[in-house]
Design a protein around this motif. Sequence first.
Motif, PDB file in Angstrom:
ATOM      1  N   PRO A 315       0.814  -1.225   0.000  1.00 36.07           N
ATOM      2  CA  PRO A 315       0.000   0.000   0.000  1.00 36.07           C
ATOM      3  C   PRO A 315       0.847   1.275   0.000  1.00 36.07           C
ATOM      4  N   PHE A 316       2.149   1.128   0.271  1.00 31.01           N
ATOM      5  CA  PHE A 316       2.994   2.304   0.480  1.00 31.01           C
ATOM      6  C   PHE A 316       4.013   2.499  -0.638  1.00 31.01           C
ATOM      7  N   ASP A 317       3.813   1.860  -1.783  1.00 27.54           N
ATOM      8  CA  ASP A 317       4.833   1.847  -2.830  1.00 27.54           C
ATOM      9  C   ASP A 317       5.202   3.232  -3.369  1.00 27.54           C
ATOM     10  N   ARG A 318       4.326   4.204  -3.194  1.00 24.01           N
ATOM     11  CA  ARG A 318       4.636   5.544  -3.697  1.00 24.01           C
ATOM     12  C   ARG A 318       5.311   6.422  -2.646  1.00 24.01           C
ATOM     13  N   ALA A 319       5.489   5.895  -1.450  1.00 23.95           N
ATOM     14  CA  ALA A 319       6.108   6.671  -0.379  1.00 23.95           C
ATOM     15  C   ALA A 319       7.625   6.615  -0.489  1.00 23.95           C
ATOM     16  N   MET A 325      12.192   0.324  -3.137  1.00 27.23           N
ATOM     17  CA  MET A 325      12.231  -1.122  -2.883  1.00 27.23           C
ATOM     18  C   MET A 325      11.375  -1.937  -3.841  1.00 27.23           C
ATOM     19  N   VAL A 326      10.569  -1.278  -4.652  1.00 29.25           N
ATOM     20  CA  VAL A 326       9.568  -1.992  -5.465  1.00 29.25           C
ATOM     21  C   VAL A 326      10.178  -3.119  -6.287  1.00 29.25           C
ATOM     22  N   ASP A 327      11.293  -2.856  -6.937  1.00 30.19           N
ATOM     23  CA  ASP A 327      11.878  -3.855  -7.841  1.00 30.19           C
ATOM     24  C   ASP A 327      12.968  -4.695  -7.193  1.00 30.19           C
ATOM     25  N   GLU A 331      14.240 -10.868  -0.574  1.00 28.77           N
ATOM     26  CA  GLU A 331      15.242 -10.993   0.487  1.00 28.77           C
ATOM     27  C   GLU A 331      15.828  -9.639   0.858  1.00 28.77           C
ATOM     28  N   GLU A 332      16.084  -8.795  -0.139  1.00 30.67           N
ATOM     29  CA  GLU A 332      16.645  -7.471   0.122  1.00 30.67           C
ATOM     30  C   GLU A 332      15.612  -6.571   0.803  1.00 30.67           C
ATOM     31  N   LYS A 333      14.344  -6.706   0.432  1.00 29.80           N
ATOM     32  CA  LYS A 333      13.298  -5.943   1.114  1.00 29.80           C
ATOM     33  C   LYS A 333      13.276  -6.289   2.599  1.00 29.80           C
ATOM     34  N   ILE A 334      13.374  -7.580   2.889  1.00 30.64           N
ATOM     35  CA  ILE A 334      13.342  -8.019   4.284  1.00 30.64           C
ATOM     36  C   ILE A 334      14.523  -7.442   5.062  1.00 30.64           C
ATOM     37  N   VAL A 335      15.695  -7.445   4.446  1.00 30.48           N
ATOM     38  CA  VAL A 335      16.887  -6.890   5.102  1.00 30.48           C
ATOM     39  C   VAL A 335      16.670  -5.422   5.431  1.00 30.48           C
ATOM     40  N   LEU A 346      10.938   4.106   7.104  1.00 34.86           N
ATOM     41  CA  LEU A 346       9.840   3.568   6.290  1.00 34.86           C
ATOM     42  C   LEU A 346       8.500   3.768   6.990  1.00 34.86           C
ATOM     43  N   ILE A 347       8.471   3.580   8.292  1.00 38.03           N
ATOM     44  CA  ILE A 347       7.227   3.802   9.051  1.00 38.03           C
ATOM     45  C   ILE A 347       6.803   5.259   8.950  1.00 38.03           C
TER      46      ILE A 347
END
Length: 558
Positions: A315-319, A325-327, A331-335, A346-347
């Motif tokens: 829901p936050f892809d435009r923030a 992080m979209v692409d 595993e890298e997103k989790i890190v 990010l919050i």
Amino acid sequence: MAVDLVIRGGSVIDGTGSLAFTADIAVEGDRIVEIGKVDSKGKREIDADGQIVTPGFVDIHTHLDAQLAWDPIASPSCWHGVTSVVLGNCGVTFAPVSKDGATVLAEMMESVEDIPAESILNGLSWNWSSYGEYLEEVAALPKGVNTGGMVGHCAVRLAAMGERSLDETPATPDDIEKMVPMVKEAMDSGALGFSTSRTFLHRVPDGRCVPGTYAASEELLAFAEVMAQHKGTVFEAAPKLGGKDSREEIKMYGDISRLAGCPVTFGLTQVDIAPQLHLQILDYVEEENSLGANIHPQTTSKHIGVLLGLSARTPFDRAEGWAEMVDLPLEEKIVRISNTETREKLIKAAKERLETLPLDWSKFYALPDNPVRHDFKPEESIAAKADKRGVSIPEQWIDEALELEGKRLFILPVLNQQMEAAAEMLTKPYVTLGLADAGAHTKQIMDASQPTFFLTHWVREKEMFSLEEGIRRMTSDTADLFGIQNRGRLNQGSFADINIIDFEGMSLEYPEIVNDFPGGAGRFIQKSTGYTKTIVNGEVFMQDGEHTGALKGKMLRN
């Protein structure tokens, strides 16, 4: 004398709604030759004791028009007992196509149905111009499921009228004169029917409504006259409903049905913003049917919900921070999210995004995994859990998103939000189970698993439908609506499309993202358990969720 296949001792549910009975089924070639106590030996024998034996399921609302070219097993439908599919829904098809028109049709399909245009353009040969030629292309494809298609209004209008097809002004008599032969050619070539889109939700990439949205009734009735010469065909629509349009829309469908002598079917769902609309539409349908029309709204057995998660869209892809992080690989997103400093940033960005994001978080849920459920309780929403913990919405979302090794998904029901209302619609004999949208909305929804959900939730768990009635809903009901002969029932002489199912062991697996479309595009899939064997035209096609290698699907023609 031995026959090719004998299925022994299963509980046969023949697709008519009749009570189950224990019997053997003998198959020779692609046909059922005997049901009862079969004395003949089979070259292959299957022990179905303790299992149910049903007709293969007939899915009348798919968008597999392109996918079959690179995915001959028609996944995920193949994991849910489907043996026959109908293409060409909602007016959006790849034929007829004018010279250099492929890109326009592919981009329209992406805009309407979220199927990547690049995959479509690279995955299809485009060696056709007419709809009949397209059907011949599909006929030549090796495929595991039986396949038929409707010709789409969008493509017909675009081929005949070019850029003017998108205008809000009615087609001229000359325009209609150009379109009618295209529809006739499609019907003469075996198209199962004609489809159109009239909803304002379906748009081309520049924001205009798709061709045919504003078509006058005279245009559609001209096509109905063609269909009158091809008995057994069907008229399908993505309808224009709401406000004063509803009554006139259903009346027009009644006029089409009476003129063509054909059934009309269209999608109908309950929506919270207009909770009585679907009931009003059903009243209009009953009125038209009492006047000689044959109208069958189709709906789903569960809510239609947008799926989100770290493995897909969030829901936050435009923030800020999220967009970068979209692409990235999961595993890298989790890190990144697990890093305390990055997490706080990010919050903060997500909280700012919430100020302009019109989502009702009290209707946004983490999708359970053991078992997969869709009957959510208010206290299971993201908002309720965040409030209970005393954390922000983004914090709650992130914490749950990291579960299942980052593969936790979230669902926001947008149609049929009240599942009981959808099930209640399905108790009406003229309402059909459909709208599963296999092949479409590839990174938005996962509804092609509908047969498994319907049988496990509404039949087995809630007992709202008997098993026999539930099977009929997905077999003879759907086959008959689309004029599909000798399928959807288990009887002597019918095609041997058969499911052997461990009903008590049937369940949904968790949806997941795979990147297997041409060009590496991603999509949601969902597998199941319980389908011991799925047989298509006499050959075992799927066994315990795995493809056997058989590709015996045939073309379905009017």
